[in-house]
Design an enzyme around this catalytic site. Structure first.
Site, mmCIF file in Angstrom:
data_model
loop_
_atom_site.group_PDB
_atom_site.id
_atom_site.type_symbol
_atom_site.label_atom_id
_atom_site.label_comp_id
_atom_site.label_asym_id
_atom_site.label_seq_id
_atom_site.Cartn_x
_atom_site.Cartn_y
_atom_site.Cartn_z
ATOM 1 N N HIS A 91 0.812 -1.217 0.000
ATOM 2 C CA HIS A 91 0.000 0.000 0.000
ATOM 3 C C HIS A 91 0.847 1.268 0.000
ATOM 4 C CE1 HIS A 91 -3.381 -2.544 0.101
ATOM 5 N NE2 HIS A 91 -4.229 -1.560 0.300
ATOM 6 N N ASP A 154 -5.702 5.064 9.895
ATOM 7 C CA ASP A 154 -7.122 5.210 9.542
ATOM 8 C C ASP A 154 -7.651 3.968 8.842
ATOM 9 O OD1 ASP A 154 -6.875 7.726 10.487
ATOM 10 O OD2 ASP A 154 -6.872 8.712 8.531
ATOM 11 N N GLU A 267 -9.111 14.094 14.701
ATOM 12 C CA GLU A 267 -8.577 14.312 13.346
ATOM 13 C C GLU A 267 -9.327 15.502 12.725
ATOM 14 O OE1 GLU A 267 -8.034 11.282 10.491
ATOM 15 O OE2 GLU A 267 -6.907 9.961 11.843
HETATM 16 P P1 FAD Z 1 4.259 -1.847 1.997
HETATM 17 O O1 FAD Z 1 3.742 -0.765 1.153
HETATM 18 O O2 FAD Z 1 4.206 -3.207 1.452
HETATM 19 O O3 FAD Z 1 5.734 -1.509 2.484
HETATM 20 C C1 FAD Z 1 6.027 -0.231 2.986
HETATM 21 C C2 FAD Z 1 7.507 -0.112 3.353
HETATM 22 O O4 FAD Z 1 7.799 -0.931 4.466
HETATM 23 C C3 FAD Z 1 8.438 -0.563 2.255
HETATM 24 O O5 FAD Z 1 9.614 0.185 2.350
HETATM 25 C C4 FAD Z 1 8.699 -2.015 2.598
HETATM 26 O O6 FAD Z 1 9.910 -2.494 2.065
HETATM 27 C C5 FAD Z 1 8.726 -1.948 4.100
HETATM 28 N N1 FAD Z 1 8.252 -3.161 4.742
HETATM 29 C C6 FAD Z 1 7.095 -3.818 4.529
HETATM 30 N N2 FAD Z 1 7.006 -4.865 5.366
HETATM 31 C C7 FAD Z 1 8.127 -4.849 6.113
HETATM 32 C C8 FAD Z 1 8.635 -5.654 7.150
HETATM 33 N N3 FAD Z 1 7.953 -6.698 7.609
HETATM 34 N N4 FAD Z 1 9.835 -5.342 7.676
HETATM 35 C C9 FAD Z 1 10.538 -4.286 7.241
HETATM 36 N N5 FAD Z 1 10.117 -3.486 6.269
HETATM 37 C C10 FAD Z 1 8.918 -3.753 5.715
HETATM 38 N N6 FAD Z 1 -0.367 5.538 7.158
HETATM 39 C C11 FAD Z 1 -0.545 6.081 8.357
HETATM 40 O O7 FAD Z 1 0.412 6.264 9.111
HETATM 41 N N7 FAD Z 1 -1.794 6.450 8.783
HETATM 42 C C12 FAD Z 1 -2.900 6.232 8.040
HETATM 43 O O8 FAD Z 1 -4.001 6.558 8.464
HETATM 44 C C13 FAD Z 1 -2.742 5.637 6.774
HETATM 45 N N8 FAD Z 1 -3.802 5.382 5.997
HETATM 46 C C14 FAD Z 1 -3.626 4.791 4.792
HETATM 47 C C15 FAD Z 1 -4.755 4.511 4.003
HETATM 48 C C16 FAD Z 1 -4.603 3.898 2.787
HETATM 49 C C17 FAD Z 1 -5.823 3.592 1.965
HETATM 50 C C18 FAD Z 1 -3.313 3.590 2.310
HETATM 51 C C19 FAD Z 1 -3.137 2.971 0.969
HETATM 52 C C20 FAD Z 1 -2.186 3.885 3.048
HETATM 53 C C21 FAD Z 1 -2.335 4.489 4.310
HETATM 54 N N9 FAD Z 1 -1.240 4.777 5.120
HETATM 55 C C22 FAD Z 1 -1.431 5.328 6.351
HETATM 56 C C23 FAD Z 1 0.129 4.572 4.651
HETATM 57 C C24 FAD Z 1 0.664 3.229 5.097
HETATM 58 O O9 FAD Z 1 0.947 3.235 6.473
HETATM 59 C C25 FAD Z 1 1.973 2.932 4.386
HETATM 60 O O10 FAD Z 1 1.824 3.030 3.019
HETATM 61 C C26 FAD Z 1 2.447 1.540 4.758
HETATM 62 O O11 FAD Z 1 3.791 1.432 4.397
HETATM 63 C C27 FAD Z 1 1.682 0.526 3.999
HETATM 64 O O12 FAD Z 1 1.799 -0.716 4.632
HETATM 65 P P2 FAD Z 1 2.007 -2.008 3.786
HETATM 66 O O13 FAD Z 1 1.876 -3.105 4.763
HETATM 67 O O14 FAD Z 1 1.131 -2.061 2.602
HETATM 68 O O15 FAD Z 1 3.520 -1.800 3.403
#
Ligand code: FAD
Length: 514
Positions: A91, A154, A267
């Site tokens: 994400h 969120d 918020e």
């Molecule tokens: P990914 O996108 O898969 O990875 C993100 C990063 O973390 C990359 O650098 C990856 O290499 C690294 N990573 C992933 N897993 C691991 C692991 N196990 N160990 C080490 N590194 C790792 N963020 C907020 O803070 N607050 C919010 O309210 C919020 N709302 C969101 C709503 C939506 C609809 C979306 C799409 C995103 C939102 N985000 C929010 C952002 C979100 O926190 C970040 O994009 C987060 O990185 C996504 O998590 P993911 O598990 O999909 O990680």
């Protein structure tokens, strides 16, 4: 499974050096419990939620557990310039979980490895996998133990490791700090392939480096997250302001109050003063039954208005009049436009899963999968009025085709030993421009406008940082980290002499460190 059959399908698409002879070296030594996908089966790892970048990994590894992750990293480290990226739920916006021609480790395959309640001196923690989705952590903790983590995002279809690599912020962070302030212990597979347990007292450099560390210190395979008793119910309230200074005064007042003297969630967002269903008034009331009386919408002529969003936790057994009285007391000092208040009562779990319902609707309308050139910023309180005047009131006054969040956070609730870079002042704002391109300006216009906003912030000398950062050059990364740069690089070098990185984070390649 042996990684013996991996095809060398590495393409020179971005002009960066690619691994040499990688797969044959890899194939010599790794026996995995999990699986390895190649070719079309890696498609999921070639894109992310942002929809702006596309890269082709060499392989998608689905580890069975920490040992698999360790073996993959050790093997990759023997291959010149081989890159590895952890993928949570993909994400990210700017390809942070991708790697071009490298190995993507799909952490979702490890979700079931850990789920254990711990009671340490009367405090409860849940030990969960780095690849677990927060929504599953929530529902399992509440249904099994009546407990829940204290600090959220969120939207909860994000992984534990993914948000801990950034910060994890939402309307509870003003009180409990971000998610990275609510973790007691991590298990990490470092860039050397070592399996290490770390905490504030045990390997603290690795612990604090990884929290907010953008996946650059290693891969989080397990996290011990602090819990609290889960409330049954939430009263979710929105009130509207015409004046920015009144909105910020009230929001700052609420986040600065002591525990028990404020709402449980604070918020806010900006919306257009018009009847556009996405950017304007109709998007503000919480449900049609409790909609606003259109007759009292102010005709002030201001291009944008402000909505403060708060929530109050309570138990099913609480008498309705007690809840009404407590909420009325908290709302009393606020200066929102009288009558412009909307509220609903829902279960705690429904409240925390509120964006999932929006996701289901957006998917049904075909909007969810459109590109998302999002911009997330932390901006100091001292500069937020300027930002409102220039960005909200002028640049994006017609809306962006999605929510424009703005709410204050307290720096003292963040641990300055973590890797995350913040503005200097005690109160700073999260500003998020959450664009859904199918219903706003084009991708190119959106990206250009984001760049224009960031450049304006730099030109005007605003005290700000990008949240979920993404840069193309070492100089930009140095500016981002400021006086934390040296600490970040030194810490990283001691745990990760090779490259665990993503395309937007290419400062971290070994050439810069060795
Ligand atoms: P990914 O996108 O898969 O990875 C993100 C990063 O973390 C990359 O650098 C990856 O290499 C690294 N990573 C992933 N897993 C691991 C692991 N196990 N160990 C080490 N590194 C790792 N963020 C907020 O803070 N607050 C919010 O309210 C919020 N709302 C969101 C709503 C939506 C609809 C979306 C799409 C995103 C939102 N985000 C929010 C952002 C979100 O926190 C970040 O994009 C987060 O990185 C996504 O998590 P993911 O598990 O999909 O990680």
């Amino acid at each position: 499974m042996r990684i013996a059959y991996l095809d060398r399908t590495v393409h020179e698409t971005d002009g960066e050096p690619k691994p040499n002879g990688g797969v044959s070296t890899l194939s010599k030594s790794i026996d995995l419990q999990g699986s390895v996908e190649t070719g079309d089966k890696t498609t999921i790892a070639s894109k992310d939620f942002g929809g702006l970048y596309s890269t082709k990994p060499l392989a998608l590894i689905k580890p069975a557990g920490s040992d698999d992750v360790s073996r993959v990293i050790k093997a990759a480290s023997r291959i010149p310039r081989m890159t590895v990226a952890a993928r949570g739920n993909g994400h990210s916006i700017n390809g942070q979980a991708m790697t071009n021609g490298g190995l993507v480790i799909d952490m979702r395959s490890t979700e079931e490895n850990h789920f254990r309640l711990l009671n340490i001196n009367g405090s409860f923690f849940i030990d969960v996998s780095g690849g677990a989705l927060w929504e599953n952590v929530l529902t399992r903790c509440v249904s099994r133990f009546g407990l829940a983590p204290r600090s959220w995002t969120d939207y909860l279809s994000l992984t534990v490791g993914g948000t801990l690599s950034n910060a994890g912020v939402s309307g509870q962070a003003f009180r409990y700090g971000p998610q990275i302030s609510n973790v007691a212990e991590l298990e990490i597979i470092t860039g050397k392939g070592d399996i290490m347990v770390c905490s504030e007292t045990r390997n603290p450099e690795l612990f604090f480096g990884s929290l907010g560390g953008l996946g650059q210190f290693g891969i989080i395979t397990r996290a011990m997250v602090k819990l609290q008793p889960a409330p049954d119910m939430v009263r979710w309230i929105r009130v509207v302001y015409t004046e920015f200074d009144e909105f910020t005064r009230d929001a700052e007042f609420l986040v600065s109050r002591d525990d028990g003297e404020s709402f449980d969630y604070v918020e806010g967002f900006v919306f257009c003063n018009n009847d556009d269903p996405v950017n304007g008034w109709p998007s503000v009331p919480l449900d049609p039954v409790h909609g606003f009386n259109q007759g009292i919408i102010p005709q002030t002529g201001a291009s944008v208005l402000y909505c403060l969003e708060v929530a109050f936790h309570y138990q099913k057994g609480d008498h309705p009049s007690t809840v009404d009285k407590a909420v009325a007391g908290l709302l009393k000092p606020l200066r929102f436009v009288e009558g412009l208040k909307s509220q609903v009562d829902l279960s705690y779990v429904e409240f925390l899963l509120r964006v999932k319902r929006a996701e289901e609707q957006a998917k049904a309308n075909g909007i969810w999968d459109a590109p998302h050139p999002w911009l997330n910023l932390f901006i100091s309180k001292s500069d937020i009025v300027d930002f409102d005047q220039t960005v909200f009131k002028k640049m994006v006054k017609d809306g962006i085709g999605g929510p424009m969040l703005i709410y204050p956070l307290m720096r003292s609730k963040w641990d300055n030993r973590t890797s995350v870079a913040l503005p200097d002042s005690e109160i700073f704002y999260l500003v998020a421009l959450l664009r859904f391109v199918s219903r706003g300006p084009s991708v190119e216009e959106s990206v250009a406008q984001n760049r224009e906003i960031v450049e304006w912030c730099i030109r005007e000398g605003l005290d700000f940082k990008l949240y979920l950062p993404h840069y193309q050059s070492k100089e930009q990364w140095k500016r981002h980290f400021g006086n934390q740069w040296t600490r970040f690089v030194e810490r990283k070098a001691s745990f990760d002499p090779m490259a665990i990185l993503a395309p937007g984070q290419n400062i971290f390649k070994r050439t810069h460190l060795s």
